[in-house]
Enzyme design. Structure first.
Site, PDB file in Angstrom:
ATOM      1  N   CYS A   2     -24.401 -31.329   9.839  1.00 26.58           N
ATOM      2  CA  CYS A   2     -24.642 -29.903   9.660  1.00 26.58           C
ATOM      3  C   CYS A   2     -26.142 -29.697   9.790  1.00 26.58           C
ATOM      4  O   CYS A   2     -26.912 -30.651   9.729  1.00 26.58           O
ATOM      5  CB  CYS A   2     -24.238 -29.431   8.256  1.00 26.58           C
ATOM      6  SG  CYS A   2     -22.522 -29.740   7.864  1.00 26.58           S
ATOM      7  N   ARG A  56     -26.262 -29.361  15.687  1.00 23.08           N
ATOM      8  CA  ARG A  56     -25.774 -30.205  14.597  1.00 23.08           C
ATOM      9  C   ARG A  56     -24.436 -29.705  14.033  1.00 23.08           C
ATOM     10  O   ARG A  56     -23.829 -30.369  13.202  1.00 23.08           O
ATOM     11  CB  ARG A  56     -26.802 -30.246  13.461  1.00 23.08           C
ATOM     12  CG  ARG A  56     -28.130 -30.789  13.871  1.00 23.08           C
ATOM     13  CD  ARG A  56     -29.062 -30.815  12.693  1.00 23.08           C
ATOM     14  NE  ARG A  56     -28.572 -31.699  11.666  1.00 23.08           N
ATOM     15  CZ  ARG A  56     -28.784 -33.005  11.626  1.00 23.08           C
ATOM     16  NH1 ARG A  56     -29.505 -33.574  12.570  1.00 23.08           N
ATOM     17  NH2 ARG A  56     -28.295 -33.729  10.663  1.00 23.08           N
ATOM     18  N   TRP A  63     -20.748 -28.171  10.384  1.00 27.28           N
ATOM     19  CA  TRP A  63     -19.753 -28.926  11.165  1.00 27.28           C
ATOM     20  C   TRP A  63     -18.842 -29.538  10.110  1.00 27.28           C
ATOM     21  O   TRP A  63     -19.223 -30.458   9.405  1.00 27.28           O
ATOM     22  CB  TRP A  63     -20.441 -30.001  12.004  1.00 27.28           C
ATOM     23  CG  TRP A  63     -19.475 -30.789  12.807  1.00 27.28           C
ATOM     24  CD1 TRP A  63     -18.933 -32.003  12.485  1.00 27.28           C
ATOM     25  CD2 TRP A  63     -18.918 -30.441  14.063  1.00 27.28           C
ATOM     26  NE1 TRP A  63     -18.078 -32.409  13.470  1.00 27.28           N
ATOM     27  CE2 TRP A  63     -18.051 -31.482  14.454  1.00 27.28           C
ATOM     28  CE3 TRP A  63     -19.059 -29.333  14.919  1.00 27.28           C
ATOM     29  CZ2 TRP A  63     -17.334 -31.450  15.647  1.00 27.28           C
ATOM     30  CZ3 TRP A  63     -18.343 -29.320  16.104  1.00 27.28           C
ATOM     31  CH2 TRP A  63     -17.499 -30.363  16.458  1.00 27.28           C
ATOM     32  N   ASN A  81     -25.766 -31.361   3.910  1.00 28.02           N
ATOM     33  CA  ASN A  81     -25.344 -32.084   5.111  1.00 28.02           C
ATOM     34  C   ASN A  81     -25.064 -33.515   4.685  1.00 28.02           C
ATOM     35  O   ASN A  81     -25.971 -34.186   4.197  1.00 28.02           O
ATOM     36  CB  ASN A  81     -26.473 -32.031   6.155  1.00 28.02           C
ATOM     37  CG  ASN A  81     -26.268 -33.028   7.276  1.00 28.02           C
ATOM     38  OD1 ASN A  81     -25.138 -33.285   7.672  1.00 28.02           O
ATOM     39  ND2 ASN A  81     -27.352 -33.579   7.780  1.00 28.02           N
ATOM     40  N   GLY A  82     -23.827 -33.947   4.852  1.00 24.82           N
ATOM     41  CA  GLY A  82     -23.502 -35.315   4.451  1.00 24.82           C
ATOM     42  C   GLY A  82     -22.076 -35.371   3.936  1.00 24.82           C
ATOM     43  O   GLY A  82     -21.296 -34.440   4.125  1.00 24.82           O
ATOM     44  N   GLU A 103     -13.356 -48.854  28.806  1.00 28.90           N
ATOM     45  CA  GLU A 103     -14.243 -47.783  28.368  1.00 28.90           C
ATOM     46  C   GLU A 103     -15.603 -47.888  29.089  1.00 28.90           C
ATOM     47  O   GLU A 103     -16.179 -46.869  29.490  1.00 28.90           O
ATOM     48  CB  GLU A 103     -14.411 -47.835  26.838  1.00 28.90           C
ATOM     49  CG  GLU A 103     -15.381 -46.825  26.251  1.00 28.90           C
ATOM     50  CD  GLU A 103     -15.076 -45.366  26.569  1.00 28.90           C
ATOM     51  OE1 GLU A 103     -13.998 -45.058  27.102  1.00 28.90           O
ATOM     52  OE2 GLU A 103     -15.960 -44.531  26.318  1.00 28.90           O
ATOM     53  N   LYS A 126     -17.231 -44.890  31.511  1.00 25.20           N
ATOM     54  CA  LYS A 126     -18.580 -44.320  31.392  1.00 25.20           C
ATOM     55  C   LYS A 126     -19.276 -44.359  32.750  1.00 25.20           C
ATOM     56  O   LYS A 126     -19.869 -43.383  33.174  1.00 25.20           O
ATOM     57  CB  LYS A 126     -19.442 -45.074  30.357  1.00 25.20           C
ATOM     58  CG  LYS A 126     -19.011 -44.958  28.901  1.00 25.20           C
ATOM     59  CD  LYS A 126     -19.172 -43.591  28.298  1.00 25.20           C
ATOM     60  CE  LYS A 126     -18.033 -42.663  28.505  1.00 25.20           C
ATOM     61  NZ  LYS A 126     -16.882 -42.581  27.792  1.00 25.20           N
ATOM     62  N   GLU A 138     -17.665 -41.876  35.274  1.00 20.04           N
ATOM     63  CA  GLU A 138     -17.892 -40.458  34.971  1.00 20.04           C
ATOM     64  C   GLU A 138     -19.278 -39.971  35.352  1.00 20.04           C
ATOM     65  O   GLU A 138     -19.429 -38.846  35.803  1.00 20.04           O
ATOM     66  CB  GLU A 138     -17.772 -40.251  33.447  1.00 20.04           C
ATOM     67  CG  GLU A 138     -16.398 -40.129  32.930  1.00 20.04           C
ATOM     68  CD  GLU A 138     -16.433 -39.940  31.427  1.00 20.04           C
ATOM     69  OE1 GLU A 138     -15.877 -38.949  30.970  1.00 20.04           O
ATOM     70  OE2 GLU A 138     -17.026 -40.783  30.714  1.00 20.04           O
ATOM     71  N   HIS A 185      -3.687 -60.845  39.962  1.00 18.73           N
ATOM     72  CA  HIS A 185      -2.455 -60.277  40.526  1.00 18.73           C
ATOM     73  C   HIS A 185      -2.753 -59.099  41.450  1.00 18.73           C
ATOM     74  O   HIS A 185      -1.912 -58.232  41.647  1.00 18.73           O
ATOM     75  CB  HIS A 185      -1.526 -59.830  39.392  1.00 18.73           C
ATOM     76  CG  HIS A 185      -1.104 -60.970  38.513  1.00 18.73           C
ATOM     77  ND1 HIS A 185      -0.197 -61.925  38.909  1.00 18.73           N
ATOM     78  CD2 HIS A 185      -1.524 -61.352  37.280  1.00 18.73           C
ATOM     79  CE1 HIS A 185      -0.042 -62.827  37.960  1.00 18.73           C
ATOM     80  NE2 HIS A 185      -0.859 -62.503  36.948  1.00 18.73           N
ATOM     81  N   LYS A 199     -16.032 -31.100  28.618  1.00 17.72           N
ATOM     82  CA  LYS A 199     -15.999 -31.851  27.365  1.00 17.72           C
ATOM     83  C   LYS A 199     -14.595 -31.870  26.777  1.00 17.72           C
ATOM     84  O   LYS A 199     -14.151 -32.864  26.242  1.00 17.72           O
ATOM     85  CB  LYS A 199     -16.999 -31.228  26.384  1.00 17.72           C
ATOM     86  CG  LYS A 199     -17.123 -31.982  25.074  1.00 17.72           C
ATOM     87  CD  LYS A 199     -17.813 -33.317  25.269  1.00 17.72           C
ATOM     88  CE  LYS A 199     -17.776 -34.187  24.044  1.00 17.72           C
ATOM     89  NZ  LYS A 199     -17.894 -35.622  24.405  1.00 17.72           N
TER      90      LYS A 199
HETATM   91  C1  F6R Z   1     -14.749 -39.524  28.440  1.00 15.81           C
HETATM   92  C2  F6R Z   1     -14.353 -38.220  27.955  1.00 15.81           C
HETATM   93  C3  F6R Z   1     -12.955 -37.764  28.179  1.00 15.81           C
HETATM   94  C4  F6R Z   1     -12.288 -37.497  26.825  1.00 15.81           C
HETATM   95  C5  F6R Z   1     -10.864 -36.953  27.016  1.00 15.81           C
HETATM   96  C6  F6R Z   1     -10.141 -36.779  25.701  1.00 15.81           C
HETATM   97  O1  F6R Z   1     -16.102 -39.766  28.289  1.00 15.81           O
HETATM   98  O2  F6R Z   1     -15.127 -37.538  27.341  1.00 15.81           O
HETATM   99  O3  F6R Z   1     -12.237 -38.714  28.901  1.00 15.81           O
HETATM  100  O4  F6R Z   1     -12.294 -38.695  26.115  1.00 15.81           O
HETATM  101  O5  F6R Z   1     -10.912 -35.747  27.691  1.00 15.81           O
HETATM  102  O6  F6R Z   1     -10.799 -35.887  24.870  1.00 15.81           O
HETATM  103  P1  F6R Z   1     -10.428 -35.740  23.331  1.00 15.81           P
HETATM  104  O7  F6R Z   1     -10.803 -37.006  22.656  1.00 15.81           O
HETATM  105  O8  F6R Z   1     -11.229 -34.562  22.865  1.00 15.81           O
HETATM  106  O9  F6R Z   1      -8.953 -35.487  23.273  1.00 15.81           O
END
Ligand code: F6R
Length: 607
Positions: free
Chosen positions: A2, A28, A75, A101-102, A479, A483, A486, A502, A602
């Site tokens: 927050c 934040r 938040w 905040n915490g 993962e 990254k 993307e 395979h 996002k």
């Molecule tokens: C990867 C990324 C996306 C999300 C995906 C799921 O860096 O940001 O692949 O992980 O869209 O999003 P959430 O977790 O919000 O359901």
């Protein structure tokens, strides 16, 4: 996470400046906003759910009177984002206002104690216990600062707090433990805020409070004492030289990098989950005939890692399923005995919610793990946990992966205990290892970033990457590859290393970049075999392995060395960090903006 901002000045109303300060802290948190001022000796509060500008316009916050005040942008971690749960919170008589905040770990015990003494609470927040504790202490005729000090000594967890009271209307008392807090001093005004950028437009003289310190600020300046023993701390202000633009991302050029570096803190918060909800989720998991881990993107990779931990620690079979495939694949069999643990940072991902809706219709039990209190997922889940990593602004999820894996690992531990699957010694050792993870991640950030930069410079023109790992490290590899894909758009594949022969091995040519994730553990011998297979076909081998792991180091062209003694089952958390950094550094070398990857959002809230 927050944002908090407090200000006392010689004359004039503070509310407009508090709103400005809060808007610089909006990164934040942005689900609720609130401001308290003292107007003619009376504490006044305006607060509601919503973004700063909307709430400020609706409640005319800029028109609040008073030359002292505090403000908060929230938040949520405890209690949905609504007016009642928005900060500031007050004591029973509306004389003491607190913003925080915490996370207060022992708030339920403190609340019960206060309830027994006849206190009434209105919100679902952990914060509300603070003004009530201060109120109790002030009954003993002590002043505001001393009462705050005594109250904070009773709190377990993390906090940055600001306390304002009409009983002592010429000061703000503020303190910190693990959550940040900085003071600002100028002629005739003193500030406190979650970070320096919020204060920078008004003064370049700041004082960083350290953990366990409390400051009392008034128009003439500040006095700092230690919370533990009340001893006085002398600290002169320092001058800040950076600009506002640099400061918004706290000196990091991109949110992605800032969030990668935030992981030690976000992970410490992810270890502070409420026992009661952990127990509830554990009980549901124990009862299910079948357990699906439903999620998308990065959250799916956390689930894949989680499935290894659940089976090895708690002997629970779980099925990680990509949300968009869930209904077609399992929709007609899922039923009253099924548990769906939906994992989603945003809590709003369309495909995940669709799988959840379908499962609820078929009477399955839906559990949630999310970063967003008040999200749709929290509303439709029977029980849920918050990963507690604070807002993630970078489109590429980073702290989400590490937080979710850590939460799933804690659930697995609890389930193992409930099921009697581990001895007391094993439980203790595993628990202790979990608590070492944030420090380990801090070390990894310190020791690997420069090395990763050198590797990125040499790999800059690579046209294809293959990420491989065995066992739980296959989740880390997936993962790491996501990254890279993307934010650099470089074609890349990720596979469990054993599966690579395979098919994927056919694409290996001289100098294909092969990233191997190789922690020590049960899969170590096998990964060596996989490295040799790729090396024999001319691949360039980039390995992430334990320091002094000569068998891996001897086979590799590039090595990122990790601290020793990281248990393999928890390795995805520290081992993903260099891969996050690798993707970031490659994006920078390619002159791409890692915060704005093309075609990605996002939160994917559409089919
Ligand atoms: C990867 C990324 C996306 C999300 C995906 C799921 O860096 O940001 O692949 O992980 O869209 O999003 P959430 O977790 O919000 O359901």
């Amino acid at each position: 996470m927050c944002g908090i901002f407090g200000l006392i000045q010689r004359s004039g109303d503070v509310a407009p400046t508090i709103l400005e300060g809060l808007s610089r802290l909006e990164y934040r948190g942005y689900d609720s906003t609130g401001v308290a001022t003292i107007d003619n000796g009376i504490l006044k509060i305006r607060k509601d759910a919503g973004k700063i500008k909307d709430v400020a316009d609706r409640l005319h916050i800029a028109e609040m009177k008073g030359s002292i005040g505090i403000g908060h942008t929230r938040w949520a971690t405890h209690g949905a984002p609504n007016m009642i749960n928005a900060h500031p919170h007050t004591d029973q008589h509306g004389k003491i206002a607190v913003i925080h905040n915490g996370v207060i770990e022992n708030f339920l015990e403190l609340k019960q104690e206060l309830l027994d003494k006849g206190h009434n609470f209105v919100s679902k927040t952990d914060t509300e216990v603070i003004p009530h504790l201060i109120e109790e202490e002030m009954k003993g005729e002590v002043g505001l600062a001393e009462a705050t000090l005594r109250s904070l000594r009773r709190i377990k967890g993390s906090y940055a707090v600001c306390v304002l009271s009409s009983l002592e209307p010429n000061k703000i008392v503020c303190a910190r433990l693990e959550s940040p807090l900085v003071l600002g001093v100028s002629d005739g005004a003193t500030y406190c805020a979650s970070d320096a950028p919020a204060i920078r437009p008004y003064t370049n003289k700041v004082v960083y409070l350290r953990n366990g310190e409390l400051a009392t600020i008034d128009v003439n300046g500040y006095k700092i004492v230690k919370v533990a023993d009340g001893s006085v701390v002398e600290r002169a202000p320092e001058e800040i030289t950076w600009s506002i633009e640099m400061a918004e991302k706290q000196d990091f050029p991109h949110y992605m990098l800032k969030e990668i570096y935030e992981q030690p803190i976000s992970l410490r918060n992810s270890l502070r989950l409420q026992e009661k909800y952990m127990d509830l989720l554990t009980a549901f998991l124990d009862r299910g005939k079948e357990v699906f881990l439903v999620s998308a993107g990065t959250s799916q990779h956390s689930c894949i890692a989680g499935s290894y931990i659940f089976s090895q620690i708690a002997r629970l079979t779980t099925y990680p399923v990509v949300s968009s495939e869930f209904v077609e694949r399992y929709g007609s069999t899922v039923g009253i005995d099924s548990i769906i643990l939906a994992v989603s940072q945003s809590g709003e991902t369309y495909d995940t919610l669709k799988a959840v809706d379908h499962s609820r219709m078929r009477a399955a039990t839906v559990l949630g793990l999310t970063n967003t209190v008040g999200s749709t997922l929290t509303r439709v889940s029977r029980a849920y946990l918050i990963q507690q990593s604070g807002p993630e602004i970078g489109v590429a999820a980073t702290k989400t992966f590490t937080a979710q894996v850590l939460v799933l690992a804690q659930l697995a531990l609890r389930l193992a205990k409930l099921r009697g699957k581990l001895s007391q010694d094993e439980l203790d050792e595993y628990g202790a290892n979990l608590h070492k993870i944030p420090d380990l991640v801090e070390t990894v950030l310190e020791t690997t970033h420069e090395r990763v930069k050198e590797i990125a410079a040499r790999e800059k023109d690579s046209r294809l990457f293959l990420f491989l790992g065995r066992g739980i490290s296959s989740a880390t590899a997936m993962e790491g590859r996501l990254k890279l894909l993307e934010i650099t758009y470089v074609p890349s594949l990720a596979y469990p290393a054993g599966e690579s022969k395979h098919g994927p091995i056919s694409i290996i040519e001289k100098d294909t970049s092969c990233v191997f994730v190789c922690p020590r553990g049960e899969t170590h011998a096998e990964i060596i075999g996989s490295i040799m297979e790729m090396k024999a076909r001319g691949a360039r081998i980039i390995s992430i392995c334990e320091e002094e792991d000569t068998s891996i180091i001897g086979l590799s062209d590039e090595v990122i060395e990790m601290p020793k003694s990281i248990p393999e089952l928890l390795s995805p958390v520290p081992y993903i960090v260099p891969l996050q950094l690798l993707a970031y550094e490659l994006a920078i070398l390619k002159k791409l903006d890692p915060d704005k990857p093309r075609n990605l959002a996002k939160s994917v809230t559409v089919p």
